[in-house]
Design a protein around this motif. Structure first.
Motif, PDB file in Angstrom:
ATOM      1  N   GLN A  72       0.913  -1.118  -0.054  1.00 41.74           N
ATOM      2  CA  GLN A  72       0.203  -0.101   0.069  1.00 41.74           C
ATOM      3  C   GLN A  72       0.728   1.364  -0.029  1.00 41.74           C
ATOM      4  O   GLN A  72       0.789   2.174  -0.799  1.00 41.74           O
ATOM      5  CB  GLN A  72      -0.988   0.139   1.073  1.00 41.74           C
ATOM      6  N   GLY A  73       1.744   1.359   0.828  1.00 42.17           N
ATOM      7  CA  GLY A  73       2.824   2.414   1.041  1.00 42.17           C
ATOM      8  C   GLY A  73       3.345   2.747  -0.253  1.00 42.17           C
ATOM      9  O   GLY A  73       3.660   3.784  -0.929  1.00 42.17           O
ATOM     10  N   PHE A  74       4.032   1.467  -0.934  1.00 42.81           N
ATOM     11  CA  PHE A  74       4.804   1.513  -2.179  1.00 42.81           C
ATOM     12  C   PHE A  74       3.993   2.144  -3.302  1.00 42.81           C
ATOM     13  O   PHE A  74       4.312   2.949  -4.167  1.00 42.81           O
ATOM     14  CB  PHE A  74       5.385   0.177  -2.691  1.00 42.81           C
ATOM     15  N   THR A  75       2.789   1.420  -3.763  1.00 42.88           N
ATOM     16  CA  THR A  75       1.904   1.903  -4.783  1.00 42.88           C
ATOM     17  C   THR A  75       1.436   3.346  -4.645  1.00 42.88           C
ATOM     18  O   THR A  75       1.402   3.909  -5.635  1.00 42.88           O
ATOM     19  CB  THR A  75       0.475   0.768  -4.781  1.00 42.88           C
ATOM     20  N   LYS A  76       0.927   3.791  -3.364  1.00 52.27           N
ATOM     21  CA  LYS A  76       0.694   5.160  -2.995  1.00 52.27           C
ATOM     22  C   LYS A  76       1.700   6.063  -3.765  1.00 52.27           C
ATOM     23  O   LYS A  76       1.594   7.042  -4.236  1.00 52.27           O
ATOM     24  CB  LYS A  76      -0.122   5.275  -1.808  1.00 52.27           C
TER      25      LYS A  76
END
Length: 204
Positions: free
Chosen positions: A115-119
């Motif tokens: 989630q952190g990476f994609t955002k």
């Protein structure tokens, strides 16, 4: 005589979990590491000052309120992650709890990392033309893993294997993206074969 394994330097998951708790933040360090990794993949400029400021925001505080020791810890985290992404040893790993934690906790942390990476990667607005077709498909696979995350069932012996395959896919995709956006970095293998997502990203 066996070769001594290469040790990956940098703060541990537990050290960074303690950092979060010191500022009353109950978010997973894995999410923050996903953000950091995406920023390092997408950025062409030094991130040191920016990262300390961003981490302070993620922790719900201000840079001025962070101790010098904690600011140094943040920079060590940045440097270690950048070194791992650019290393010819391919020793980058997403920051997750170790095997002493339950599988469900480790899987939850992996989802937080994604989630952190994609955002953060989307926020960086990397143009599709800068990426190979395989890298673009890998990013789409991350979205499918997130979409399927709520359907996970932890009731089979293959769970650990599926988790390992997902971690390896994420690991190699991050390395591939870093390499494609930083051509001067060592070339790495692509996330195919055994390192591809396990089906629809579901742990059975």
């Amino acid at each position: 005589m066996q070769a001594t394994p290469v040790e990956v330097s940098g703060p541990t998951f537990d050290q960074l979990a303690d950092l979060c708790l010191r500022y009353g933040c109950f978010q997973s360090p894995s999410l923050f590491h996903g953000v950091l990794t995406a920023q390092l993949c997408a950025s062409q400029s030094p991130l040191r000052t920016h990262w300390v400021a961003l981490l302070s925001q993620l922790l719900g505080t201000e840079v001025a309120a962070m101790s010098a020791q904690d600011q140094q810890l943040a920079l060590e985290w940045l440097d270690a992650t950048q070194d791992q992404l650019g290393s010819s040893q391919l020793d980058f790993e997403p920051l997750l709890p170790d095997d002493l934690y339950e599988l469900e906790e480790r899987f939850s942390a992996l989802i937080k990392w994604i989630q952190g990476f994609t955002k953060a990667f989307q926020a960086a607005k990397v143009e599709a033309k800068q990426l190979s077709q395989e890298a673009q498909e890998g990013l789409e696979d991350l979205q499918r893993i997130l979409a399927a995350a709520g359907e996970q069932v932890f009731d089979g012996e293959d769970n650990e294997k599926d988790m390992m395959e997902l971690v390896e896919f994420v690991r190699l995709l991050a390395l591939m993206l870093f390499t494609e956006l930083h051509p001067e970095a060592p070339q790495v293998m692509t996330p195919t074969g055994s390192a591809s997502p396990a089906g629809d990203g579901r742990i059975h």
